[in-house]
Write an enzyme that holds these catalytic residues in place. Structure first.
Site, short mmCIF file in Angstrom:
data_model
loop_
_atom_site.label_atom_id
_atom_site.label_comp_id
_atom_site.label_asym_id
_atom_site.label_seq_id
_atom_site.Cartn_x
_atom_site.Cartn_y
_atom_site.Cartn_z
CE LYS A 131 -1.64 1.51 4.12
NZ LYS A 131 -1.25 2.89 4.41
CG ASN A 132 2.39 2.71 3.57
OD1 ASN A 132 1.22 2.98 3.37
ND2 ASN A 132 2.90 2.55 4.78
CB CYS B 4 -3.36 11.16 12.43
SG CYS B 4 -2.88 9.47 12.30
NE ARG C 44 1.08 10.15 10.34
CZ ARG C 44 0.51 9.19 9.61
NH1 ARG C 44 -0.66 8.71 9.95
NH2 ARG C 44 1.10 8.73 8.54
CG ASP D 75 4.03 1.40 9.18
OD1 ASP D 75 3.73 2.22 10.07
OD2 ASP D 75 4.06 1.69 7.97
NE ARG E 277 -6.71 4.09 5.97
CZ ARG E 277 -6.15 5.18 6.45
NH1 ARG E 277 -6.44 5.59 7.66
NH2 ARG E 277 -5.28 5.86 5.73
C1 EPZ Z 1 4.53 7.02 6.23
O1 EPZ Z 1 3.77 8.06 6.88
C2 EPZ Z 1 3.63 5.79 6.17
N1 EPZ Z 1 2.44 6.11 5.40
C3 EPZ Z 1 3.27 5.32 7.59
O2 EPZ Z 1 2.51 4.13 7.48
C4 EPZ Z 1 4.57 5.02 8.34
O3 EPZ Z 1 4.24 4.68 9.69
C5 EPZ Z 1 5.49 6.26 8.34
O4 EPZ Z 1 5.72 6.69 6.96
C6 EPZ Z 1 6.84 6.01 9.00
O5 EPZ Z 1 7.48 4.92 8.38
C7 EPZ Z 1 2.45 6.06 4.08
O6 EPZ Z 1 3.46 5.73 3.45
C8 EPZ Z 1 1.18 6.35 3.36
P1 EPZ Z 1 6.66 10.51 8.11
P2 EPZ Z 1 4.27 9.58 6.83
O7 EPZ Z 1 6.41 11.78 7.37
O8 EPZ Z 1 4.88 9.85 5.52
C9 EPZ Z 1 7.25 13.81 11.57
C10 EPZ Z 1 0.68 2.68 7.95
O9 EPZ Z 1 0.29 2.08 8.99
N2 EPZ Z 1 7.02 14.83 10.51
O10 EPZ Z 1 7.86 9.72 7.81
O11 EPZ Z 1 3.13 10.42 7.27
C11 EPZ Z 1 5.95 13.04 11.87
O12 EPZ Z 1 5.13 13.71 12.78
C12 EPZ Z 1 1.13 4.14 8.00
O13 EPZ Z 1 0.69 2.13 6.83
C13 EPZ Z 1 7.21 16.17 10.79
O14 EPZ Z 1 7.53 16.57 11.91
O15 EPZ Z 1 5.37 9.56 7.98
C14 EPZ Z 1 6.51 11.74 12.43
O16 EPZ Z 1 6.80 11.87 13.80
C15 EPZ Z 1 0.91 4.76 9.34
N3 EPZ Z 1 6.99 17.09 9.78
C16 EPZ Z 1 7.84 11.55 11.66
O17 EPZ Z 1 8.14 12.84 11.09
C17 EPZ Z 1 6.62 16.72 8.52
O18 EPZ Z 1 6.45 17.60 7.65
C18 EPZ Z 1 7.77 10.54 10.52
O19 EPZ Z 1 6.64 10.80 9.67
C19 EPZ Z 1 6.46 15.35 8.24
C20 EPZ Z 1 6.66 14.43 9.25
#
Ligand code: EPZ
Length: 397
Positions: free
Chosen positions: A22-23, A121, A126, A284, A376
């Site tokens: 999915k991701n 969320c 996030r 994850d 999902r």
């Molecule tokens: C992706 O989310 C995945 N989703 C998530 O999978 C996964 O848990 C996550 O990466 C980490 O591996 C998809 O690929 C659709 P991040 P994403 O931006 O991109 C902080 C699942 O269960 N951050 O790497 O949203 C954020 O708050 C889902 O399939 C900022 O501070 O994750 C977090 O603490 C859940 N500012 C950390 O970075 C930003 O602008 C990592 O988030 C962006 C992120």
């Protein structure tokens, strides 16, 4: 609302084939916004989040041919020749945060986009500040009003961008925007997840290969039931940190290009785990690991460093007899518990699969509600587990 009922105590054996990830699929489908040419995708998993993405793309005016899906070939053709609308509404972005990924491609190709901010969320705040900081560095003007981000740019230009955190989403958004920007973009401290590698290869020549988290969930399913399962098409090199931890815990693995065979003969030992950006232990897979540690011999400390509130499954697992103590971002899991089936509630995608895994070893039956979270991200999970010998059924609402 559908429920899933698992009757525990069956040992899983046999073979299971993992679906496309999915991701990886979500950003790659969204990348079709970068071109007027048709993009043909194979092995697209048939999941709720993919349907949401297609609804999002369809709403922008993108043509989608699902005939392959109808024939059961997991093939999709998407063509963003006529894009009539440059907006992703709150309704879609709140349903699926990955919708925010249209911001970069739309701004890069059409010079403007209006995308709802995702808001909080269940698993954490996030924010999207890194996505915006990167687009600004590439020359976009960003305005925030009425809960929406409006980005405008006559033409994006290449830039050197430093991400304070290796955010998966920000890296994807900026990579896509960079393909149409003038000049070269360098993203420092970019995420390195296999999804990123896959998006890069798709941007070069559309195609998808990653099957990571679903495979990890089946690894736990086999290990926890003392089973013997061959997980076909799973790629061990994407799961290094996770597989090493399972070996430390006493699980027997044999990995080859065809997949991963998972066997367990003796007891599972407790191991400590800290989630980290790739190539570290994936957040994850944290909920699934917590279930395994609940039945392992000893005490395990699980530290979650990516999301601030990703332990909601712990309380549900406690209802099934696990003993998990939460201290900030650490969970102390006292093992050797005999789990017993109970009605439990899924709180997010990976939490929902962890409850099913717990149900596989619990005595009696476990009734998991709110399975829309599961839908999902997991394709045909009941069928796949049933084929391995699990007693699991879906009760339609
Ligand atoms: C992706 O989310 C995945 N989703 C998530 O999978 C996964 O848990 C996550 O990466 C980490 O591996 C998809 O690929 C659709 P991040 P994403 O931006 O991109 C902080 C699942 O269960 N951050 O790497 O949203 C954020 O708050 C889902 O399939 C900022 O501070 O994750 C977090 O603490 C859940 N500012 C950390 O970075 C930003 O602008 C990592 O988030 C962006 C992120």
């Amino acid at each position: 609302m559908d429920k899933i009922i698992v009757h525990g105590g069956k040992r899983l054996t046999g073979e299971v084939t993992v679906s496309g990830s999915k991701n990886a699929a979500l950003p790659i489908l969204i990348a079709s916004l970068l071109t007027a040419e048709p993009c043909r995708y194979q092995r697209v998993p048939n999941l709720a989040d993919i349907h949401t993405t297609l609804k999002l793309l369809g709403g922008l005016g993108v043509k989608i041919d699902k005939q392959g899906w109808a024939r059961g070939t997991s093939e999709l053709t998407v063509q963003a020749e006529m894009v009539g609308k440059l907006e992703a509404s709150y309704d879609l972005v709140k349903t699926m945060r990955a919708s925010f990924l249209v911001l970069g491609p739309l701004t890069a190709r059409f010079g403007q986009a209006r995308v709802s901010t995702p808001g909080g969320c269940a698993i954490g705040a996030r924010p999207v500040n890194l996505h915006l900081k990167g687009l600004e560095a590439m020359g976009a003007r960003i305005e925030h009003s009425h809960g929406y981000i409006e980005a405008t740019a006559v033409r994006l230009h290449g830039a050197k961008i430093y991400l304070d955190l290796p955010s998966v989403g920000a890296t994807e958004n900026l990579m896509m925007a960079a393909t149409l920007a003038d000049g070269t973009t360098v993203i420092e401290n970019a995420a390195k997840e296999p999804e990123i590698e896959d998006l890069a290869s798709a941007l070069n020549k559309m195609g998808g290969r990653v099957r990571r988290i679903e495979a990890g969930s089946f690894v736990i399913a086999s290990a926890i039931t003392g089973g013997d399962v061959l997980i076909k098409d799973a790629r061990a090199e994407h799961l290094d940190a996770f597989l090493i931890k399972l070996q430390e815990a006493g699980v027997v693995l044999s990995c080859d290009p065809g997949g991963i065979r998972v066997q367990r003969n003796g007891k599972i030992k407790s191991v400590d785990v800290t989630t980290l950006p790739y190539p570290g232990f994936a957040t994850d897979l944290q909920a699934q690991m917590m279930v395994l540690m609940s039945v392992a011999d000893g005490v395990s400390v699980i530290t979650e460093t990516i999301f601030e509130n990703r332990f909601m499954h712990a309380q549900e697992l406690d209802r099934m007899g696990a003993q998990i103590q939460l201290e900030g971002n650490r969970a102390v899991v006292r093992g050797a518990r005999e789990l017993s089936g109970a009605p439990v509630m899924a709180t997010d995608l990976r939490a929902s699969v962890s409850l099913i895994l717990a149900g596989l070893v619990a005595s009696g039956s476990t009734e998991v509600s709110r399975v829309y979270h599961l839908d999902r991200g997991y394709e045909h999970i009941e069928e796949k587990l049933s084929n391995l010998g699990a007693q699991i059924e879906r009760v339609k609402a």
